[in-house]
Design a protein around this motif. Structure first.
Motif, PDB file in Angstrom:
ATOM      1  N   LEU A 104      34.861  35.407  41.932  1.00  0.00           N
ATOM      2  CA  LEU A 104      35.980  34.487  41.738  1.00  0.00           C
ATOM      3  C   LEU A 104      37.226  35.233  41.279  1.00  0.00           C
ATOM      4  O   LEU A 104      38.328  34.987  41.795  1.00  0.00           O
TER       5      LEU A 104
ATOM      6  N   THR B 106      40.735  35.163  43.368  1.00  0.00           N
ATOM      7  CA  THR B 106      41.969  34.601  42.803  1.00  0.00           C
ATOM      8  C   THR B 106      43.046  35.670  42.636  1.00  0.00           C
ATOM      9  O   THR B 106      44.239  35.364  42.773  1.00  0.00           O
TER      10      THR B 106
ATOM     11  N   MET C 151      44.513  36.014  46.058  1.00  0.00           N
ATOM     12  CA  MET C 151      45.341  34.836  46.306  1.00  0.00           C
ATOM     13  C   MET C 151      46.701  34.977  45.610  1.00  0.00           C
ATOM     14  O   MET C 151      47.751  34.693  46.199  1.00  0.00           O
TER      15      MET C 151
ATOM     16  N   TRP D 117      50.011  33.949  38.194  1.00  0.00           N
ATOM     17  CA  TRP D 117      49.256  33.139  39.153  1.00  0.00           C
ATOM     18  C   TRP D 117      47.775  33.497  39.136  1.00  0.00           C
ATOM     19  O   TRP D 117      46.928  32.614  39.327  1.00  0.00           O
ATOM     20  N   PHE D 118      47.462  34.767  38.929  1.00  0.00           N
ATOM     21  CA  PHE D 118      46.056  35.171  38.865  1.00  0.00           C
ATOM     22  C   PHE D 118      45.311  34.398  37.780  1.00  0.00           C
ATOM     23  O   PHE D 118      44.233  33.832  38.015  1.00  0.00           O
TER      24      PHE D 118
ATOM     25  N   PHE E  71      45.349  30.564  38.807  1.00  0.00           N
ATOM     26  CA  PHE E  71      44.404  30.311  39.900  1.00  0.00           C
ATOM     27  C   PHE E  71      42.959  30.387  39.399  1.00  0.00           C
ATOM     28  O   PHE E  71      42.101  29.599  39.796  1.00  0.00           O
ATOM     29  N   THR E  72      42.699  31.367  38.537  1.00  0.00           N
ATOM     30  CA  THR E  72      41.350  31.527  37.997  1.00  0.00           C
ATOM     31  C   THR E  72      40.955  30.332  37.149  1.00  0.00           C
ATOM     32  O   THR E  72      39.818  29.847  37.229  1.00  0.00           O
TER      33      THR E  72
ATOM     34  N   CYS F  26      41.984  27.300  37.546  1.00  0.00           N
ATOM     35  CA  CYS F  26      41.694  26.205  38.486  1.00  0.00           C
ATOM     36  C   CYS F  26      40.344  26.407  39.167  1.00  0.00           C
ATOM     37  O   CYS F  26      39.578  25.447  39.338  1.00  0.00           O
ATOM     38  N   GLY F  27      40.055  27.650  39.567  1.00  0.00           N
ATOM     39  CA  GLY F  27      38.788  27.929  40.220  1.00  0.00           C
ATOM     40  C   GLY F  27      37.603  27.682  39.297  1.00  0.00           C
ATOM     41  O   GLY F  27      36.612  27.050  39.686  1.00  0.00           O
TER      42      GLY F  27
END
Length: 237
Positions: free
Chosen positions: A86, A90, A93, A113-114, A117-118, A120-121
């Motif tokens: 993950l 991310t 991404m 963002w990393f 995004f993480t 959210c993941g």
């Protein structure tokens, strides 16, 4: 089993594994329920497929994996692979998003963002089976053990804070939420692992996780704390 409405995937995997290992394989199909039941009774086994090597029963797909010197896949161990996968996804991404937004792969926004995004993941992995997550979470989280509803709120709070941080909106909500859940989480991991010396599995990637509670779990919470402080300093001060 090879039947009109079902072809056993474990049988296909076993056949592929044996052929890749250089075995000369005779693949015997069980084509009816009666044949399957009779086979299990004859050999006193609970599942199919079953593999025989030189006439000796080796067993299931996982037994064959062990027989040829490969790692078993039937559980019972721990693995960092889910969470590390993950993190890698991310990060890529975030780098891709930074390339589109700023025409460069690595920037300040990449790391923002990393983390977002993480969050959210990881939140999604918890939300997909909240009940299972909450059960595992209650093994070690200090607040959840005192107030059980927190174990159900946590996945949505983590995901929501991550979404707001991606969009850089409502920072006055995302920052305190991330700071709070990250701080409680970090304290819980420290107490459970390094003070009490307990060996537990982490609920960070959901309730069926094989990830051991420890450094990776602490890193998840530390990253939320750092992100909250960073975003707060950048947008609120």
């Amino acid at each position: 089993m090879v039947m009109p409405d079902h072809v056993c995937p474990y049988g296909i995997k076993t056949l592929d594994l044996l052929e890749r290992q250089g075995f000369d394989v005779t693949d015997v199909h069980l084509e009816t329920d009666d044949e399957t039941a009779a086979f299990r009774e004859r050999w006193d086994v609970e599942t199919t497929p079953q593999t025989f090597v030189d006439g000796e029963l080796v067993g299931t797909l996982d037994d064959v994996r062990e027989f040829v010197g490969k790692e078993r896949k039937d559980g019972g161990g721990t693995s960092y692979r889910p969470v590390l996968s993950l993190f890698a996804i991310t990060f890529l991404m975030a780098a891709g998003a930074a390339w589109i937004a700023e025409d460069r792969w690595i920037s300040e926004r990449t790391f923002e963002w990393f983390v977002a995004f993480t969050m959210c993941g990881l939140g999604y992995l918890k939300i997909r089976d909240v009940e299972s997550f909450s059960t595992m979470f209650l093994n070690y989280d200090l607040l959840a053990r005192r107030w059980v509803p927190y174990s159900y709120v946590y996945p949505y709070a983590e995901t929501g804070a991550g979404i707001l941080m991606i969009a850089t909106v409502l920072t006055w909500i995302s920052v305190p939420v991330a700071l709070f859940i990250g701080s409680v989480g970090a304290a819980s991991v420290v107490k459970a692992v390094w003070i009490d010396g307990r060996e537990l599995r982490c609920a960070c990637v959901g309730g069926s996780s094989d990830v051991p509670l420890g450094f990776v779990s602490f890193t998840e919470n530390a990253a939320m704390i750092a992100m909250a402080i960073w975003m707060g300093a950048k947008h609120l001060i």
